[in-house]
Write a protein that holds these residues in place. Structure first.
Motif, PDB file in Angstrom:
ATOM      1  N   THR A  16       0.835  -1.203   0.000  1.00 57.96           N
ATOM      2  CA  THR A  16       0.000   0.000   0.000  1.00 57.96           C
ATOM      3  C   THR A  16       0.873   1.257   0.000  1.00 57.96           C
ATOM      4  OG1 THR A  16      -1.761  -1.198   1.093  1.00 57.96           O
ATOM      5  CG2 THR A  16      -1.839   1.193   1.268  1.00 57.96           C
ATOM      6  N   ASP A  39      -7.986  -3.925  -2.241  1.00 52.72           N
ATOM      7  CA  ASP A  39      -7.860  -4.692  -0.999  1.00 52.72           C
ATOM      8  C   ASP A  39      -9.132  -4.475  -0.186  1.00 52.72           C
ATOM      9  OD1 ASP A  39      -7.302  -5.733   1.463  1.00 52.72           O
ATOM     10  OD2 ASP A  39      -5.348  -4.744   1.682  1.00 52.72           O
ATOM     11  N   SER A  43      -7.113  -0.093   2.736  1.00 58.11           N
ATOM     12  CA  SER A  43      -6.170   0.804   3.404  1.00 58.11           C
ATOM     13  C   SER A  43      -5.970   2.133   2.683  1.00 58.11           C
ATOM     14  CB  SER A  43      -4.801   0.139   3.566  1.00 58.11           C
ATOM     15  OG  SER A  43      -4.856  -1.200   3.210  1.00 58.11           O
ATOM     16  N   ASP A 124      -3.693  -1.329  -5.921  1.00 57.44           N
ATOM     17  CA  ASP A 124      -3.169  -1.917  -4.684  1.00 57.44           C
ATOM     18  C   ASP A 124      -4.002  -3.155  -4.374  1.00 57.44           C
ATOM     19  OD1 ASP A 124      -1.876  -2.298  -2.243  1.00 57.44           O
ATOM     20  OD2 ASP A 124      -3.233  -0.943  -1.161  1.00 57.44           O
TER      21      ASP A 124
HETATM   22 MG   LIG Z   1      -1.925  -3.039   1.881  1.00 55.43          MG
END
Ligand SMILES: [Mg+2]
Ligand SMILES: Nc1ncnc2c1ncn2[C@@H]1O[C@H](COP(=O)(O)OP(=O)(O)OP(=O)(O)O)[C@@H](O)[C@H]1O
Length: 255
Positions: A16, A39, A43, A124
């Motif tokens: 991230t 994800d 995050s 990500d």
């Molecule tokens: Mg991450």
């Protein structure tokens, strides 16, 4: 549009952090860039206000053919950088049973972003190469693998490469950019030796020359969900991620 997935088999290796700072570097360079949070833990979304957790995002797009990309893009202070948060509908990943429509939704996402004039899409992903990450990799142009510069960490790298090589059967276009070492502690021989060991077990072109050092700034920036380069004293980080960006561009044949 070029889509770059940031993936690793292991968790907590700096995916991230690399994704946010790399997307920022492309944006700063004037490339119209979107950072997609694929994800389910979401995050990247931390960078936004608390309300952003309630925003629709990537998983809602995958889940619902009515959702349009335009409604998901969250602007940032930088005109050339926007975000797509993870969103709400992450059941698809939790159940581990992707619906057959996923691949076509991902192709649509790609198409809609390209139509909006986006140059670079950084995705990500969650740790591991299964579920949503495998689907993302099946349509990405390139994959970058952050790896923590500590001896135990690199054990998973050959497995990861094997898995990616298998994935190229499904997606022959996929460029394996290779490993970027993260959290390097130059003063520790163990950390430095990890770099050497990695270069010994992998083809040299599979390890990025740019190495991300361990630094407090990354932790403070991450708590705020910001690129570390925008923090006070972040100039070196800006320069570092510019080098990584240029390395990636040359591997992808931009320059
Ligand atoms: Mg991450
Ligand atoms: N270069 C760095 N120096 C210091 N701390 C770092 C660095 N990179 C990442 N971290 C910290 O390490 C932790 C894990 O980093 P990050 O969240 O980027 O990893 P990740 O691979 O995305 O993790 P996950 O697999 O859980 O998604 C975070 O707390 C982050 O702030």
């Amino acid at each position: 549009m070029v889509t770059i997935a940031i993936s690793s088999q292991k968790g907590g290796v700096g995916k991230t952090t690399v994704a946010i700072n790399l997307a920022h570097a492309f944006g700063r360079n004037g490339n119209r860039t979107v950072l997609v949070d694929a994800d389910p833990q979401g995050s990247v979304g931390l960078s936004l206000t608390r309300q952003s957790r309630l925003l629709a995002g990537f998983y809602d797009y995958i889940d619902d053919a009515e959702v349009k990309v335009g409604g998901l893009l969250v602007p940032t202070r930088m005109q050339t950088l926007s975000l797509i948060p993870a969103g709400q509908a992450s059941d698809y990943d939790l159940n581990g049973t992707p619906s057959s429509g996923v691949a076509s939704r991902l192709r649509n996402l790609h198409g809609e972003l390209a139509d909006l004039g986006i140059d670079i899409c950084i995705i990500d992903t969650a740790a591991g190469l299964f579920g949503a990450t495998a689907d993302v990799l099946s349509m990405a142009d390139a994959v970058l693998m952050p790896q923590q510069a500590e001896p135990l960490g690199i054990r998973s790298v050959p497995k990861m490469l094997e898995a990616l090589t298998r994935m190229r059967i499904a997606n022959p276009r996929l460029v394996i950019l290779g490993v970027v070492l993260t959290m390097m502690q130059e003063h520790l021989p163990e950390s430095r030796d990890t770099g050497k060991a990695l270069r010994a077990i992998m083809p040299p072109e599979m390890v990025m020359n740019t190495v991300v050092p361990r630094g407090d700034l990354f932790v403070t920036a991450s708590a705020r969900g910001l690129p570390a380069g925008v923090m006070e004293g972040g100039d070196e980080v800006l320069a570092l991620f510019d080098r990584l960006r240029i390395e990636i561009e040359s591997r992808l044949g931009f320059i």
